[in-house]
Scaffold this active site. Structure first.
Site, short mmCIF file in Angstrom:
data_model
loop_
_atom_site.label_atom_id
_atom_site.label_comp_id
_atom_site.label_asym_id
_atom_site.label_seq_id
_atom_site.Cartn_x
_atom_site.Cartn_y
_atom_site.Cartn_z
N SER A 206 0.83 -1.20 0.00
CA SER A 206 0.00 0.00 0.00
C SER A 206 0.87 1.26 0.00
CB SER A 206 -0.97 -0.05 1.18
OG SER A 206 -2.00 0.90 1.02
N ASP B 135 -0.09 -4.11 -4.09
CA ASP B 135 -1.22 -3.21 -4.30
C ASP B 135 -0.86 -1.78 -3.89
OD1 ASP B 135 -3.75 -3.12 -5.48
OD2 ASP B 135 -4.76 -2.95 -3.55
N HIS C 234 -7.65 -5.57 -1.16
CA HIS C 234 -6.36 -4.88 -0.95
C HIS C 234 -5.36 -5.82 -0.27
CE1 HIS C 234 -3.95 -1.29 -0.85
NE2 HIS C 234 -4.03 -1.09 0.46
#
Length: 328
Positions: free
Chosen positions: A180, A204, A266
């Site tokens: 992230s 991601d 996610h």
């Protein structure tokens, strides 16, 4: 004549106002998950804490580094920048690959993907695993945290330069992995190293405030840069477009089987990656466009996603399908 000019201007505006392929435009407010597993309402137009960001930029020692090896697989040893003895007195072995794992927003060294990816590596091979804890910034509001990522990433790069100076550990044996916001952080760390790290992997990579940012993860950040996109749909938590040498879009990259929430999509990125470190079993098929990714019509060459191969090479966009649950 005026009508023609007006119509031409509208047409030009329309062309250039269309987002890039699969890019997303976010509204002002969005829910973003933290390491606590909860969704937090974020105002993307909030003012960052500039004074705090300046302090973070001045002092890379704010970041903490915890070493795990097969001699200490669960109890960490602390490595400190500019403290050579903290490294010399640890179990760090410059002759072994070095894996650096970086968490995302509202997280710390004890939250995933850190323990899962760490265990996958140490259960498989004898390596140095360094877990970076940047909670001091990561626990701030999202806008402040996102704005501070480049400086914190440079701090990680400076730490790795120090590690190299003290031990001789080559950058070509280093693999930087971030989830992230952490994906953009390791990108900036790789940039600090002049793109010399063997691999940089973005799990991601965060989308909000990053879609068009020049500070986001990019292909030049390492010798080989890979991104795994699992929540790249419109308004999703991850970037849905190509950012690396090789970009993988499991199950199309927008939603994942067995997931009912964006948070699950996610997190699937680090779950998939950890599984590939152990098994190296997920293989993507190269695509010529994001349309092929979406409709699962890719017919190009194959490339395995993830894994622990420091000498891995590849380029392009790839689609693959996975199962609903581990090991996928």
């Amino acid at each position: 004549m005026k009508v023609f000019i007006l119509l031409f201007s509208v047409a030009v505006y329309t062309v250039f106002a269309v987002p890039f392929e699969n890019e997303k435009q976010y509204g002002r407010f969005i829910e973003i998950p933290g390491g606590d597993g909860q969704m937090h309402l974020v105002d993307l137009e909030a003012e960052p804490d500039v004074e705090f960001l300046n302090e973070i930029a001045r002092n890379p020692a704010n970041n903490q580094y915890f070493l795990y090896t097969r001699r200490n697989p669960r109890v960490s040893q602390t490595l400190t920048i500019n403290n050579a003895n903290s490294i010399r007195n640890s179990n760090f072995n410059a002759n072994r690959p070095t894996i650096v794992i970086v968490h995302g927003w509202l997280s710390n060294r004890n939250t995933n993907p850190n323990p899962t990816v760490r265990n996958a590596y140490l259960d498989k091979s004898d390596v140095n695993v360094i877990v970076m804890d940047w909670r001091r910034l990561a626990m701030r509001d999202y806008v402040t945290a996102a704005n501070g990522v480049p400086a914190v990433g440079r701090g990680l790069g400076q730490f790795l330069q120090f590690l190299n100076q003290v031990t001789g550990a080559p950058f070509t044996s280093m693999h930087l992995i971030g989830f992230s916001l952490g994906a953009h952080l390791v990108g900036n760390a790789g940039r600090q190293l002049g793109g010399r790290a063997a691999r940089v992997t973005g799990l991601d990579p965060a989308g909000p405030l990053w879609t068009l940012s020049t500070n986001r993860l990019r292909a030049s950040d390492g010798v080989y840069v890979e991104a795994i996109h699992t929540d790249g749909g419109t308004g999703g938590l991850g970037i849905g477009s190509r950012v690396a040498d090789a970009d993988f879009f499991p199950n199309g990259g927008r939603s994942q089987p067995g997931c009912a929430t964006s948070l699950c999509n996610h997190n699937r990125a680090w779950e998939l990656f950890a599984s590939t470190v152990t098994r190296n079993h997920l293989e993507g098929r190269q695509c010529t466009s994001m349309t092929q990714v979406t409709y699962n019509t890719c017919r190009g060459s194959t490339l395995r996603m993830g894994n622990d191969d420091l000498n891995k090479r590849g380029s392009g966009i790839y689609r693959l399908d996975t199962a609903r649950r581990y090991p996928f």
